[in-house]
Design an enzyme around this catalytic site. Structure first.
Site, PDB file in Angstrom:
ATOM      1  N   GLU A  72      -0.481   3.041  -3.155  1.00 15.40           N
ATOM      2  CA  GLU A  72      -1.519   3.751  -2.417  1.00 15.40           C
ATOM      3  C   GLU A  72      -1.639   5.165  -2.970  1.00 15.40           C
ATOM      4  O   GLU A  72      -0.660   5.750  -3.443  1.00 15.40           O
ATOM      5  CB  GLU A  72      -1.171   3.804  -0.926  1.00 15.40           C
ATOM      6  CG  GLU A  72      -2.218   4.526  -0.084  1.00 15.40           C
ATOM      7  CD  GLU A  72      -1.948   4.453   1.421  1.00 15.40           C
ATOM      8  OE1 GLU A  72      -2.761   4.988   2.189  1.00 15.40           O
ATOM      9  OE2 GLU A  72      -0.927   3.849   1.812  1.00 15.40           O
ATOM     10  N   ASN A 117      -4.020   3.556   4.536  1.00 15.89           N
ATOM     11  CA  ASN A 117      -4.897   4.455   5.275  1.00 15.89           C
ATOM     12  C   ASN A 117      -5.910   5.148   4.352  1.00 15.89           C
ATOM     13  O   ASN A 117      -7.029   5.447   4.750  1.00 15.89           O
ATOM     14  CB  ASN A 117      -4.062   5.506   6.012  1.00 15.89           C
ATOM     15  CG  ASN A 117      -3.211   4.914   7.107  1.00 15.89           C
ATOM     16  OD1 ASN A 117      -3.357   3.749   7.474  1.00 15.89           O
ATOM     17  ND2 ASN A 117      -2.294   5.706   7.636  1.00 15.89           N
ATOM     18  N   ASN A 217      -8.213  -1.862   6.269  1.00 15.34           N
ATOM     19  CA  ASN A 217      -6.796  -1.623   6.522  1.00 15.34           C
ATOM     20  C   ASN A 217      -6.586  -1.111   7.936  1.00 15.34           C
ATOM     21  O   ASN A 217      -7.238  -0.143   8.354  1.00 15.34           O
ATOM     22  CB  ASN A 217      -6.263  -0.577   5.534  1.00 15.34           C
ATOM     23  CG  ASN A 217      -4.821  -0.194   5.830  1.00 15.34           C
ATOM     24  OD1 ASN A 217      -3.896  -0.948   5.534  1.00 15.34           O
ATOM     25  ND2 ASN A 217      -4.606   0.967   6.443  1.00 15.34           N
ATOM     26  N   GLU A 218      -5.707  -1.762   8.677  1.00 14.44           N
ATOM     27  CA  GLU A 218      -5.240  -1.295   9.995  1.00 14.44           C
ATOM     28  C   GLU A 218      -6.371  -0.758  10.875  1.00 14.44           C
ATOM     29  O   GLU A 218      -6.257   0.309  11.480  1.00 14.44           O
ATOM     30  CB  GLU A 218      -4.151  -0.242   9.829  1.00 14.44           C
ATOM     31  CG  GLU A 218      -2.880  -0.807   9.221  1.00 14.44           C
ATOM     32  CD  GLU A 218      -1.720   0.186   9.198  1.00 14.44           C
ATOM     33  OE1 GLU A 218      -1.907   1.358   9.600  1.00 14.44           O
ATOM     34  OE2 GLU A 218      -0.615  -0.205   8.777  1.00 14.44           O
ATOM     35  N   TYR A 290       7.198  -2.004   9.920  1.00 13.74           N
ATOM     36  CA  TYR A 290       8.229  -1.188   9.296  1.00 13.74           C
ATOM     37  C   TYR A 290       9.448  -1.128  10.218  1.00 13.74           C
ATOM     38  O   TYR A 290       9.320  -1.221  11.437  1.00 13.74           O
ATOM     39  CB  TYR A 290       7.712   0.223   9.010  1.00 13.74           C
ATOM     40  CG  TYR A 290       6.612   0.256   7.981  1.00 13.74           C
ATOM     41  CD1 TYR A 290       6.902   0.288   6.618  1.00 13.74           C
ATOM     42  CD2 TYR A 290       5.268   0.261   8.365  1.00 13.74           C
ATOM     43  CE1 TYR A 290       5.890   0.321   5.666  1.00 13.74           C
ATOM     44  CE2 TYR A 290       4.257   0.298   7.421  1.00 13.74           C
ATOM     45  CZ  TYR A 290       4.575   0.330   6.076  1.00 13.74           C
ATOM     46  OH  TYR A 290       3.577   0.361   5.133  1.00 13.74           O
ATOM     47  N   GLU A 337       2.249  -5.187   4.369  1.00 16.04           N
ATOM     48  CA  GLU A 337       3.011  -3.937   4.473  1.00 16.04           C
ATOM     49  C   GLU A 337       4.301  -4.241   5.219  1.00 16.04           C
ATOM     50  O   GLU A 337       4.266  -4.608   6.390  1.00 16.04           O
ATOM     51  CB  GLU A 337       2.221  -2.830   5.188  1.00 16.04           C
ATOM     52  CG  GLU A 337       1.105  -2.220   4.361  1.00 16.04           C
ATOM     53  CD  GLU A 337       0.512  -0.964   4.989  1.00 16.04           C
ATOM     54  OE1 GLU A 337       1.268  -0.216   5.655  1.00 16.04           O
ATOM     55  OE2 GLU A 337      -0.701  -0.743   4.816  1.00 16.04           O
ATOM     56  N   GLN A 396       6.311   1.061  -0.316  1.00 13.06           N
ATOM     57  CA  GLN A 396       5.429   0.983  -1.485  1.00 13.06           C
ATOM     58  C   GLN A 396       6.278   0.862  -2.738  1.00 13.06           C
ATOM     59  O   GLN A 396       7.494   0.649  -2.641  1.00 13.06           O
ATOM     60  CB  GLN A 396       4.528   2.199  -1.525  1.00 13.06           C
ATOM     61  CG  GLN A 396       3.548   2.243  -0.350  1.00 13.06           C
ATOM     62  CD  GLN A 396       2.497   3.326  -0.467  1.00 13.06           C
ATOM     63  OE1 GLN A 396       2.348   4.017  -1.469  1.00 13.06           O
ATOM     64  NE2 GLN A 396       1.749   3.509   0.614  1.00 13.06           N
TER      65      GLN A 396
END
Length: 546
Positions: A72, A117, A217-218, A290, A337, A396
């Site tokens: 990212e 993001n 994304n999200e 996460y 993720e 990442q």
């Protein structure tokens, strides 16, 4: 009667010690039985876990896409991460050669790009064409300045050099359907249209042929630029998917946004609503999660069990929509993720106010041995669900909560988490087997009683090889592993490695990244179809048999 007490004797077996981990050691019957007995006797005080594997019981194939990663435009992931013109190892395009080498060694299959993001405010056309003419923009997601010196064509070039498949995300935050079909036309059409000819003018004569696309994304997260309700997002995801398929049809693999994590108040209802709108148009729904060591190591080591339940919940939501729609189609999970992320760490905070730096050091966690054990356990969990999890991305790749770290102008080095990922990617082959597991538990204050053993096995039918991956989640007690492999003919141990340390909170640094590495596991015995090994507390282990 305990399984270890009822094993038949074997005419020959193999043991692995510190000097023989890289090669098989076939010994005579007396020596083999003595070694197996010694292993059992020395582990007598250990708690025991038993696993049974049989080639007839397969969950599904080992999917290379499980070993994806994520790049990212965040912090130093791109700039001084994968890209640093003038670095001693960089090529003519500015790609760091040391990072390319480590990426290949890590065994990454796909790389998701450019966010995250970041993508919800991104204009893809800013990152193509002559670098001197590319605009500088504010990145609202990470309060930084984006120079756009790396963009779409550049990333595809890097992907080819790294030997990975690009997984592109489109902006459904501040943009929408038109921009998605524009970037698809630019990327995949051979020529003859305005955008495909622009790509050729920009130096990419051949189409990129990108088939893997994330639809935003999200979008459930209030922090996301262009945050939407489930109904709003489901509609635009379906509309975008249908428009993209008008260009490229079923050659595309499309991922709709699932919940940002399982703690979101809309989790479950988000998946139901989005899939009710887009089920027929997408191939995957994303999962993000996460895991953090918040101070209680037992809670941290239960992460695999938490991920396991999270996956089961998502499967239930998918199958509910499938049932209601009376559909014969399966939608799978893209766990695009996942990682350990010490979110509350004071290191490298996000900029604020009038400070908009270029490529600041953000989210540069230093990972411990315990973190690496958790990462190994999370990979075990993803493999166990290979029937429903068809893709995953470690978030990442470089510097930002990453297995690879770099110093600007200096060295690249491996974090602890590099090792279980690289070894699993290298040696998980063939089919994932459904194991029968009997394990003692350990107590997590937050999650209750959790199995001490987490394990998975893979079987390559072509070569006959069996690889067992195991984690002892206990923080205090060793665990004797008894594995019944008698359904496989002619096996011998060829390698046994473990990753552990007396101090599970040891972490690598630029100055010392090699003091704690995977090392040969002593005392492994294979006797009459039974494998015996002792797993240290807070350890990840790989045992390969051929």
């Amino acid at each position: 009667m305990a399984p270890s007490e009822s094993r038949p004797s074997a005419p020959a077996s193999a043991t692995v010690g510190p000097d023989s981990a890289q090669a098989s050691a076939t010994v005579g019957p007396d020596s083999a039985q003595a070694s197996a007995k010694a292993g059992r006797d020395s582990a007598q005080a250990s708690r025991a876990a038993t696993v049974t594997a049989n080639p007839a019981f397969a969950v599904g194939p080992v999917r290379r896409e499980t070993f994806g990663a994520f790049v990212e435009h965040l912090g130093r992931c791109v700039y001084t991460g994968i890209y640093e013109p003038g670095h001693p190892t960089s090529d003519e395009a500015g790609w760091r050669g040391d990072v390319l080498e480590l990426t290949r060694e890590l065994g990454v299959s796909t790389v998701r790009y450019p966010g995250g993001n970041f993508v919800s405010g991104y204009r893809w056309e800013d990152g193509v064409g002559p670098k001197a003419e590319r605009p500088v923009r504010l990145d609202l997601a990470w309060h930084s300045t984006e120079t756009n010196q790396v963009g779409l064509d550049d990333f595809v070039d890097w992907s080819r050099k790294a030997g990975v498949e690009p997984m592109m995300a489109v902006n459904l935050g501040t943009r929408g359907v038109q921009e998605a079909i524009d970037v698809l036309e630019y990327s995949n059409l051979p020529g003859g249209t305005a955008l495909s000819d622009l790509r050729r003018k920009n130096g990419a004569e051949e189409p990129h042929n990108i088939t893997f696309w994330c639809l935003g994304n999200e979008m459930d997260g209030p922090w996301q630029i262009g945050h939407k309700t489930a109904q709003e997002y489901g509609r635009i995801a379906a509309e975008t998917a249908r428009a993209m398929r008008m260009i490229a049809g079923d050659t595309l693999r499309l991922v709709a946004c699932g919940s940002s994590n399982g703690r979101m108040p809309t989790f479950g209802e988000w998946e139901r609503t989005v899939l009710s709108e887009a089920y027929d148009d997408v191939d995957y729904i994303s999962a993000h999660h996460y895991f953090e060591n918040a101070g209680v190591l037992e809670d941290h080591l239960a992460a695999g069990a938490v991920m396991d339940q999270f996956i089961r919940d998502i499967v239930a939501h998918i199958d509910h929509v499938k049932s209601v729609r009376k559909s014969s189609k399966d939608v799978h999970i893209s766990f695009d993720e996942w990682n350990v992320w010490h979110i509350n760490s004071p290191r490298t905070p996000i900029p604020s106010g009038t400070d908009w730096p270029e490529a600041p050091a953000l989210l540069e966690d230093l990972y411990t041995v315990a973190d690496a054990v958790v990462v190994g356990d999370l990979l075990i969990t993803l493999l166990r669900h290979t029937d429903r999890v068809h893709s995953a991305s470690l978030a990442q790749l470089v510097n930002v909560i990453a297995p690879i770290m770099t110093a600007p102008g200096g060295a690249a080095w491996k974090q602890t988490t590099f090792h279980p990922f690289a070894l699993t990617s290298a040696h998980a082959r063939g089919e994932v087997l459904q194991l029968a597991v009997e394990s003692p538990s350990f107590a997590s204050p937050l999650h209750g009683e959790v199995p001490a053993l987490s394990a998975v096995a893979t079987h390559d039918r072509e070569t006959g090889a069996v690889t067992l991956f195991a984690v002892n989640r206990s923080t205090t007690e060793p665990l004797r592993l008894d594995a019944d492999l008698s359904a496989f003919a002619g096996l011998r141990v060829v390698e046994a490695l473990t990753f552990a340390n007396e101090d599970p909170l040891w972490h690598a640094t630029e100055q010392d990244s090699t003091s704690v590495l995977p090392s040969p596991l002593e005392g492994v015995a294979y006797d009459g179809g039974w494998l015996t090994a002792e797993l240290s507390p807070v350890s990840w282990t790989m045992i390969r048999l051929a």
